[in-house]
Scaffold this motif. Sequence first.
Motif, short mmCIF file in Angstrom:
data_model
loop_
_atom_site.label_atom_id
_atom_site.label_comp_id
_atom_site.label_asym_id
_atom_site.label_seq_id
_atom_site.Cartn_x
_atom_site.Cartn_y
_atom_site.Cartn_z
N ARG A 121 5.84 11.81 -3.56
CA ARG A 121 7.19 12.12 -3.05
C ARG A 121 7.16 12.63 -1.61
O ARG A 121 8.21 12.85 -1.01
CB ARG A 121 7.86 13.17 -3.94
N ARG A 132 19.91 12.89 -1.49
CA ARG A 132 20.27 12.31 -2.79
C ARG A 132 21.67 11.72 -2.74
O ARG A 132 22.59 12.34 -2.20
CB ARG A 132 20.26 13.40 -3.86
N SER A 135 24.46 14.00 -4.11
CA SER A 135 24.66 15.30 -3.47
C SER A 135 25.68 15.15 -2.33
O SER A 135 25.73 14.11 -1.67
CB SER A 135 23.32 15.78 -2.91
N GLN A 177 16.34 20.11 -9.18
CA GLN A 177 17.02 18.86 -8.79
C GLN A 177 17.45 18.90 -7.32
O GLN A 177 17.53 17.87 -6.66
CB GLN A 177 18.25 18.64 -9.67
N TYR A 181 12.83 15.30 -5.46
CA TYR A 181 13.33 13.94 -5.68
C TYR A 181 12.57 13.03 -4.72
O TYR A 181 11.69 13.51 -3.99
CB TYR A 181 14.86 13.88 -5.46
N ASP A 182 12.88 11.75 -4.69
CA ASP A 182 12.13 10.82 -3.82
C ASP A 182 12.28 11.24 -2.36
O ASP A 182 13.39 11.53 -1.90
CB ASP A 182 12.69 9.40 -3.97
N CYS A 184 11.50 13.89 -0.72
CA CYS A 184 12.12 15.21 -0.56
C CYS A 184 11.36 16.12 0.40
O CYS A 184 11.82 17.26 0.65
CB CYS A 184 12.24 15.90 -1.92
#
Length: 286
Positions: A121, A132, A135, A177, A181-182, A184
């Motif tokens: 990641r 995201r 978001s 979360q 994440y990818d 990040c």
Amino acid sequence: MRYFRTAGDDGPHVIVARDETHYDLTAGPDRISSVYELAAAARLTGETIDEVTGELLADAPTVDTVDDPLPPYEIEEAWAAGVTYAISEQAREEESSMADVYLRVFDHERPELFFKATGRRLVGPNDAVGIRADSTWDVPEPELAVVLWRGEPIGYTIGNDMSSRSIEGENPLYLPQAKVYDRCCAVGPCLASADEIGDPHELVMSMQIRRDDEVVFDDETNTDQMVRTCEELTSYLTRHNDLPDRTVLLTGTSLVPPESFTLHPGDTVDITIENIGTLSNHVVEV
Ligand code: DO4
Ligand code: MG
């Protein structure tokens, strides 16, 4: 000295910058393939990494520039500290529906430490960091990062702890979360040795964000504003926690864009820390 990892025709190369000169340690007779080989030698002989490297430079060819810097050190895990600066504590109190959890960590003995990213990641210099799609409020967090090898610090780099403030603000239990994440997290552009860095608690750190060639955020701070030390954070992280050999620990943010600001895809984030360099990344939606 500063240690870069670059893509050579025959695989990654270790390039060392001493003053204005760059040396290719992989093209030298010792064919050093990773900064961890230097760290291992230094641990064996009781020297610093720079002392070990200094003995290799005479035979290493020089190169003009550092092209194609790679994610510097094949990191397996990234961890991060939170609320280590007053401004971060205040920003979280303002955004959160449960504000006092932040104050409870800011002035308590045990720091906030959280898991940030697996190697997959993480991105390196000039690669894309992610925001995201679910978001609505996203920020970069520029942070001094400690590079650990087998649980011990071997140098410093720059980290970008990309964060969703809308998700974290809704409920602190959503932190994983908001943070993991990818794409990040970004680290780089190099590893700066302890000798190169001087006092890690006295470094100028700045961040500039550009959108369509316009600067939309530009500010600077100093790591002397941190209320914890790198040693203290490292000590808590390594307690009862058998880290992978190659780990990085981000030490918290002290530059928080105003509440009206959110990142957009296409923005460019440049983070500069004195004696390390600049970590530059563009933003994509993931
Ligand atoms: O408590 C949430 C995260 C804080 C953080 O990432 C920071 O202060 O840098
Ligand atoms: Mg952070």
